[in-house]
Every structure is written in C-alpha cells, then in structure tokens.
Design an enzyme around this catalytic site. Structure first.
Site, PDB file in Angstrom:
ATOM      1  CB  VAL A 247      -0.939   0.047   1.229  1.00  0.00           C
ATOM      2  CG1 VAL A 247      -1.916  -1.115   1.232  1.00  0.00           C
ATOM      3  CG2 VAL A 247      -0.135   0.077   2.523  1.00  0.00           C
TER       4      VAL A 247
ATOM      5  CB  VAL B  11      -0.246   6.850   3.009  1.00  0.00           C
ATOM      6  CG1 VAL B  11      -1.165   7.922   3.595  1.00  0.00           C
ATOM      7  CG2 VAL B  11      -0.490   5.504   3.685  1.00  0.00           C
TER       8      VAL B  11
ATOM      9  CG  ASP C 191       2.728  -3.669  12.260  1.00  0.00           C
ATOM     10  OD1 ASP C 191       3.824  -3.996  12.754  1.00  0.00           O
ATOM     11  OD2 ASP C 191       2.603  -3.298  11.076  1.00  0.00           O
TER      12      ASP C 191
END
Length: 326
Positions: free
Chosen positions: A45, A47, A167
């Site tokens: 991913v 951002v 995480d």
C-alpha cells in the site's frame, strides 16, 4: 543490574463514491496517484495527501491505496485487509488514534481509505531525520510524552474496544508539529481480544513487523494485549537509540564520520537469535532524566508476557509520577 519499576494496580481521475461512517456521501473525485503527494508506503500500500476544495475550509485527507503492481490473490489479500481496516477504524474515536474520514470503492474494484491528516510525519521519519543529523536521543520529556499518548491509545484499544493493534512501531505513530499531537495509525491487522485479553480465534494471525515481534508471536505462543506492550517498549528504545530493533547494522566510518553498511558483516544468525529479546541499551549514555523511560522500556520488553505491565498500568504510573505530563 536491571532497573526496577513500581507499577501499581490500575488503573487520470477516478470517480468514486465515498462512504463516510458507513453511509453514502457526496460523490468525490479522488485524483489518480501521480497527482497526489506521496506521504509514505507500506507492504502493498501507499499513502497519499488528498487536498480538498469546496465551501468553507476543507481539511486535507491522508488516502491509503493498494499499490497498482498488486495482482491476483495478492491484490485480493490487501484489498480485504484495507476493507477490514476501514471497518475497524470507523468504530474508533480517540485523541491518540488517527480518525476515519471515508471509504471509497472505484469502478475497477480498488479501494481507498481516507483518514484525518494534519501535517503529520511518522515517528520513524523523525527518528531517521534525527539520526542523519546526528542529533542523539530524543529528549527524555519528549520520549515520555510519546510514551503516555501511545499508552493511552493502547488502553482505549485494549480495554474499551478489546482490540490488539498488532503492529506497534515507530512507523505506525504519526506526529504533528513539535509533538503537539501523537496518534497511533494503521489498524489493518488488529485482532480481537477476549475478556482475558487473549487472542483466541484459531484463524487469527498475528502479523506484526519482524524486529518488533515478541517471543510469543515468534514461537506460536498465546497472543495477548502484552504483545502490543512488547512492541511499544521497543518503540521507546527506538527513540533513545535512533536504531531499528536488532538491526544495528551500521558501522561507523571514523575517517569520513559517516554511517556505512557492509552486507557481508551482517550476522543473520545473530539477528534471528535476538528477535523477541530485549535489545542492548548502553545505560552510561543517558543521564538521570531518562530513568523513567528506561524503566518502562525495560519492563515492557520482558520476554515473559506475564511480567510486562498493561497499558493501563503504564498510563497510571506516567500520570502519577511524571507531573509535567498532561
């Protein structure tokens, strides 16, 4: 001799429809990735900063998107994870956790998760910058401020929402300005906790990030809220050492005063043996102002999860014994 800690009992453009809080919102035009500033990235991913225009003041959003090079089953896994993150984030509301703004699904099936953004940088970015500038450990007061804010976020997740973040690390903590705002982000791998603060779903998988993983996650042990606490302790260690746990691979080139890395010098066996243990902290490098931060780090990184404090205990001792923290 180990420090002691006296914890008390607790306390192109893509037309998409954004769904805010689960209901249809006004159709919003989300720019294609090349037209947005990239803020950061993770496995699968990226951002981006989405600037918003309209009537009145429109605050920008941080938009998480699946990378375009993800295909087939891999793409499906990351899309499912992003959907799960959106579902979890919609249920959370806390000053030390990044807020949900909207969820979008494009016509090709790709998904975007929009979150609050206030000009933040990750704590990891700040650590790397400080290391490059050879600034030394963060001030003890700053470390304790981060410690309290992150512990408050974990207390909310663990006790009120019965969720394990799964995480915790410097890369998943965002900082606004001069530490005026400190928030946990990336809840995409959260796991449900039962009333005993344990993960009991046999299908639940602790993802984490290897250098921050506790011993129980590496050895298929029982995962509890204390697994977050171990990673939290290592995050404080990061702020004191400006290093990644167990990966102090950089060799000092005294002649050029530069950090260098020779891959041949990396001891892979030693690295894997060190995982899940408390990394070394050179105590003589820190004055007495760091004592409380060191004590918390030490307690949180005990290999035995039963000997680690809870988030509630950490919050209580910081609020009770460090009067300068608000």
């Amino acid at each position: 001799m180990e420090p002691t800690i006296n914890f008390k009992t607790p306390c192109k453009q893509e037309n998409v429809k954004l769904r805010s809080g689960g209901s249809l919102g006004t159709p919003v035009l989300v720019p294609a990735s090349p037209f947005m500033q990239k803020l950061g990235y993770g496995t699968g991913v990226s951002v981006y900063l989405m600037k918003r225009a309209g009537k009145g003041t429109q605050s920008p959003w941080a938009v998480k998107k699946i990378n375009s090079n993800m295909t087939g089953s891999t793409d499906k896994i990351y899309q499912e994870r992003l959907n799960e993150e959106a579902e979890v984030l919609k249920t959370l509301q806390h000053p030390n956790i990044v807020g949900f703004r909207a969820f979008a699904t494009s016509s090709d099936g790709s998904k975007c998760l929009a979150m609050e953004y206030g000009g933040e940088q990750s704590l990891n970015d700040l650590i790397e910058k400080r290391r490059e500038e050879k600034g030394g450990p963060f001030p003890a007061s700053t470390i304790l401020q981060v410690a309290l804010c992150v512990a408050r976020g974990l207390l909310y997740l663990h006790n009120e929402k019965r969720l394990l973040h799964g995480d915790i690390k410097s890369g998943n903590i965002v900082i606004k300005g001069d530490f005026e705002s400190i928030k946990i982000c990336d809840v995409g791998v959260c796991l449900k906790l039962n009333e005993n603060m344990q993960v009991t779903d046999p299908n639940a998988l602790y993802i984490g990030t290897e250098p921050w993983k506790p011993k129980e996650a590496l050895e298929d042990g029982i995962i509890t809220d204390k697994s977050d606490v171990f990673a939290y302790g290592l995050t404080l260690w990061e702020m004191m050492t400006l290093c990644m746990p167990h990966l102090q691979m950089l060799e000092r080139d005294d002649e050029n005063d530069e950090d260098t890395f020779d891959e041949e010098d990396f001891d892979e066996d030693a690295y894997y043996e060190a995982l899940g243990t408390r990394p070394i902290l050179c105590m003589e490098e820190f004055n007495e102002s760091y004592q409380k931060a060191i004590e918390i780090f030490w307690a949180c990184t005990n290999e035995d999860p039963n000997m680690r404090p809870s988030a509630a205990q950490i919050v209580k001792i910081l609020e009770d014994e460090v009067p300068d923290l608000s």
